[in-house]
Design a protein around this motif. Structure first.
Motif, mmCIF file in Angstrom:
data_model
loop_
_atom_site.group_PDB
_atom_site.id
_atom_site.type_symbol
_atom_site.label_atom_id
_atom_site.label_comp_id
_atom_site.label_asym_id
_atom_site.label_seq_id
_atom_site.Cartn_x
_atom_site.Cartn_y
_atom_site.Cartn_z
ATOM 1 N N PHE A 144 -10.676 69.420 66.517
ATOM 2 C CA PHE A 144 -9.973 68.925 67.394
ATOM 3 C C PHE A 144 -8.747 69.910 68.235
ATOM 4 O O PHE A 144 -8.525 70.023 69.053
ATOM 5 N N ARG A 145 -8.099 70.395 67.230
ATOM 6 C CA ARG A 145 -6.938 71.104 67.440
ATOM 7 C C ARG A 145 -6.839 72.262 68.466
ATOM 8 O O ARG A 145 -6.161 72.695 68.974
ATOM 9 N N ASP A 146 -8.069 72.841 68.250
ATOM 10 C CA ASP A 146 -8.759 73.947 69.196
ATOM 11 C C ASP A 146 -8.665 73.803 70.541
ATOM 12 O O ASP A 146 -8.812 74.715 71.563
ATOM 13 N N LEU A 147 -9.015 72.338 71.213
ATOM 14 C CA LEU A 147 -8.861 71.931 72.456
ATOM 15 C C LEU A 147 -7.549 71.775 73.235
ATOM 16 O O LEU A 147 -6.573 71.641 72.731
ATOM 17 N N ASP A 148 -7.595 72.348 74.311
ATOM 18 C CA ASP A 148 -6.234 72.590 75.038
ATOM 19 C C ASP A 148 -6.476 71.253 76.025
ATOM 20 O O ASP A 148 -7.295 70.222 75.909
ATOM 21 N N PRO A 183 -15.678 70.058 73.753
ATOM 22 C CA PRO A 183 -15.630 68.759 72.623
ATOM 23 C C PRO A 183 -17.018 68.718 72.056
ATOM 24 O O PRO A 183 -17.189 68.122 70.863
ATOM 25 N N ALA A 184 -17.977 68.755 72.950
ATOM 26 C CA ALA A 184 -19.453 68.540 72.421
ATOM 27 C C ALA A 184 -19.793 69.804 71.584
ATOM 28 O O ALA A 184 -20.935 69.760 70.786
ATOM 29 N N ASP A 185 -19.379 71.054 71.604
ATOM 30 C CA ASP A 185 -19.844 71.883 70.634
ATOM 31 C C ASP A 185 -19.137 71.811 69.426
ATOM 32 O O ASP A 185 -17.807 71.465 69.133
ATOM 33 N N ARG A 186 -19.776 71.893 68.237
ATOM 34 C CA ARG A 186 -19.082 71.696 66.935
ATOM 35 C C ARG A 186 -18.967 72.665 65.993
ATOM 36 O O ARG A 186 -18.215 72.725 65.225
#
Length: 136
Positions: A13-17, A65-68
């Motif tokens: 989750f922390r990878d998302l901006d 977010p859909a990419d795991r």
């Protein structure tokens, strides 16, 4: 022949901006993690480490977010006296390419803070991979 199984790296989750996609700098971290796993799988480094000397990247498709998870495939482009050039392709878990990069790593002696020549064993492994990939 040396067997290499691409590792799948989880996205966090922390990878998302703030825009809801993986922040561009996180691609470099993911590539670094994958490269380290690849070196370990091959049994590279011996009494030295490999450090990044140059990096270029093309972002092809956003991760969201859909990419795991992602996987990175490596191809040996060039084997120098002290360096290794890799072509790297990162894929999302649905199979689409999300980044293409080229890295140059140098074998490094931490204690001396200086580059080292590749070991004969490392050179043999890398040249074998390059030949198997059909590179001159």
């Amino acid at each position: 022949m040396t067997d290499v199984t691409p590792a799948w790296l989880p996205l966090r989750f922390r990878d998302l901006d703030a825009y809801g996609h993986v922040y561009h700098a996180e691609y470099l971290t993911l590539l670094d993690d994958a490269r380290t796993q690849w070196f370990t799988q091959l049994g590279l480094s011996g009494d030295g480490d490999y450090v990044l000397a140059r990096m270029e990247i093309d972002w092809v498709s956003p991760l969201g977010p859909a990419d795991r998870s992602v996987r990175v495939d490596f191809a040996v482009e060039a084997v120098g006296t002290k360096s290794l050039t890799l072509a790297e392709t990162m894929y999302a878990d649905d199979g689409r390419a999300v980044a293409r990069s080229r890295s140059v790593t140098v074998r490094w002696d931490r204690a001396a803070a200086a580059s080292l020549p590749l070991t004969p064993a490392d050179r043999r492994i890398l040249e074998e991979l390059r030949a198997t990939e059909g590179r001159p």
